[in-house]
Design an enzyme around this catalytic site. Sequence first.
Site, PDB file in Angstrom:
ATOM      1  N   GLU A  16       0.814  -1.217   0.000  1.00  0.00           N
ATOM      2  CA  GLU A  16       0.000   0.000   0.000  1.00  0.00           C
ATOM      3  C   GLU A  16       0.851   1.272   0.000  1.00  0.00           C
ATOM      4  O   GLU A  16       0.362   2.348   0.349  1.00  0.00           O
ATOM      5  CB  GLU A  16      -0.935  -0.016   1.205  1.00  0.00           C
ATOM      6  N   SER A 139      -6.494  -2.684   2.181  1.00  0.00           N
ATOM      7  CA  SER A 139      -6.884  -2.047   0.912  1.00  0.00           C
ATOM      8  C   SER A 139      -7.433  -3.030  -0.114  1.00  0.00           C
ATOM      9  O   SER A 139      -7.295  -2.839  -1.311  1.00  0.00           O
ATOM     10  CB  SER A 139      -5.696  -1.270   0.313  1.00  0.00           C
ATOM     11  N   TYR A 207     -10.060   2.624  -5.304  1.00  0.00           N
ATOM     12  CA  TYR A 207      -9.098   3.696  -5.527  1.00  0.00           C
ATOM     13  C   TYR A 207      -9.190   4.388  -6.886  1.00  0.00           C
ATOM     14  O   TYR A 207      -8.412   5.295  -7.167  1.00  0.00           O
ATOM     15  CB  TYR A 207      -7.681   3.171  -5.299  1.00  0.00           C
ATOM     16  N   ARG A 247     -11.711   2.975  11.234  1.00  0.00           N
ATOM     17  CA  ARG A 247     -12.894   2.779  10.404  1.00  0.00           C
ATOM     18  C   ARG A 247     -13.322   1.337  10.550  1.00  0.00           C
ATOM     19  O   ARG A 247     -12.491   0.425  10.510  1.00  0.00           O
ATOM     20  CB  ARG A 247     -12.583   3.099   8.935  1.00  0.00           C
ATOM     21  N   ASP A 249     -15.807  -1.623   9.021  1.00  0.00           N
ATOM     22  CA  ASP A 249     -16.542  -1.978   7.809  1.00  0.00           C
ATOM     23  C   ASP A 249     -17.614  -3.023   8.104  1.00  0.00           C
ATOM     24  O   ASP A 249     -17.391  -3.959   8.888  1.00  0.00           O
ATOM     25  CB  ASP A 249     -15.577  -2.517   6.750  1.00  0.00           C
ATOM     26  N   GLU A 262     -14.289  -5.949   9.418  1.00  0.00           N
ATOM     27  CA  GLU A 262     -12.927  -5.721   9.901  1.00  0.00           C
ATOM     28  C   GLU A 262     -12.783  -4.303  10.417  1.00  0.00           C
ATOM     29  O   GLU A 262     -13.670  -3.456  10.249  1.00  0.00           O
ATOM     30  CB  GLU A 262     -11.900  -6.003   8.812  1.00  0.00           C
ATOM     31  N   ASN A 264     -10.076  -1.014  10.520  1.00  0.00           N
ATOM     32  CA  ASN A 264      -8.908  -0.383   9.908  1.00  0.00           C
ATOM     33  C   ASN A 264      -8.409   0.688  10.872  1.00  0.00           C
ATOM     34  O   ASN A 264      -9.116   1.650  11.150  1.00  0.00           O
ATOM     35  CB  ASN A 264      -9.302   0.228   8.564  1.00  0.00           C
ATOM     36  N   GLY A 268      -7.541   5.640   5.055  1.00  0.00           N
ATOM     37  CA  GLY A 268      -6.897   6.472   4.049  1.00  0.00           C
ATOM     38  C   GLY A 268      -7.286   7.934   4.127  1.00  0.00           C
ATOM     39  O   GLY A 268      -8.330   8.302   4.660  1.00  0.00           O
TER      40      GLY A 268
END
Length: 305
Positions: A16, A139, A207, A247, A249, A262, A264, A268
């Site tokens: 990443e 990612s 992305y 974050r 999800d 999961e 994070n 980003g």
Amino acid sequence: MRFEKVGVLMGGCSSEREISLTSGRAVVEGLREAGYQAVPVVLEQESVAGRLDGLEAVFIALHGGYGENGGVQADLDALRMPYTGSGALASRTAMCKIATKQQLVKTGIPTAEFEVLPKGVNQTHLSLPVVVKPPRDGSSVGISRVQALTEWPAAVAEARRLDAAGEVLVEAYVPGREWTVGIVGDEAFPVIEIQPPDGWYDFKAKYTKGASQYVFPAGAEIDPLTMQCRELALAAFRSVGCRGLGRVDFRVRPDGRPFVLEINTIPGFTPTSLLPKAAARAGISFPMLCDRILSLARYDSGETR
């Protein structure tokens, strides 16, 4: 405490790296707009040795690997350098999808049924469709949705290739909606629903600017469910010992049942990233967001390292 000269860690050696560089550059500009003397610190190796002279704190914008597996956090703890985000122990747990899932099950937080395939094991007891993941990457790198047996071998091989231990996480596919909840401090931001072009939020959909649509579910019928997800996000975040920012999800089934996928710990900060979108919805500008995250910077000592 108000820091003045701040280093923004970016780059690194993970898959990443390019995303991290984009995030880091955005954070540098955001902090400068917020009145800080922000210095980009681009890492080419998994070490901060000799790179932090004169800095008062560090904003971590490293994604994956050293940035999220507790490595840089432990090094910063040893240097007694305040940094943003979770500590080393929580970072290690959240970075490992297996450990995260186990903790969610332990604390009674709903998550999709899963199975771990050790090295050399290539069969699952779960029924198709499933999602195959490398347990320690981010990612959406190496993640595959398997709907037919013919897709299984390649998906397992790709996930296993990306895991040093050769393990594979297989997760029951949860049909429905893709939701995510950003967190800063003790606040869960408004829910974002992700609408990828073909229903699958892979690396390209994540992305590529304009590839996916992002909406904020709202209305009398949906508000109780979004509030439930915000509460679950905070519960999941805390269950792993996370702090600062993150974050969480979700997949939300058509019957309204949410499942945590999961956590994070370093979301980003790219133009398509979700935490800044959620903060903006809550009335927080990008410079204000960077300032708020930095205000929570700290280091750990003792066993937490």
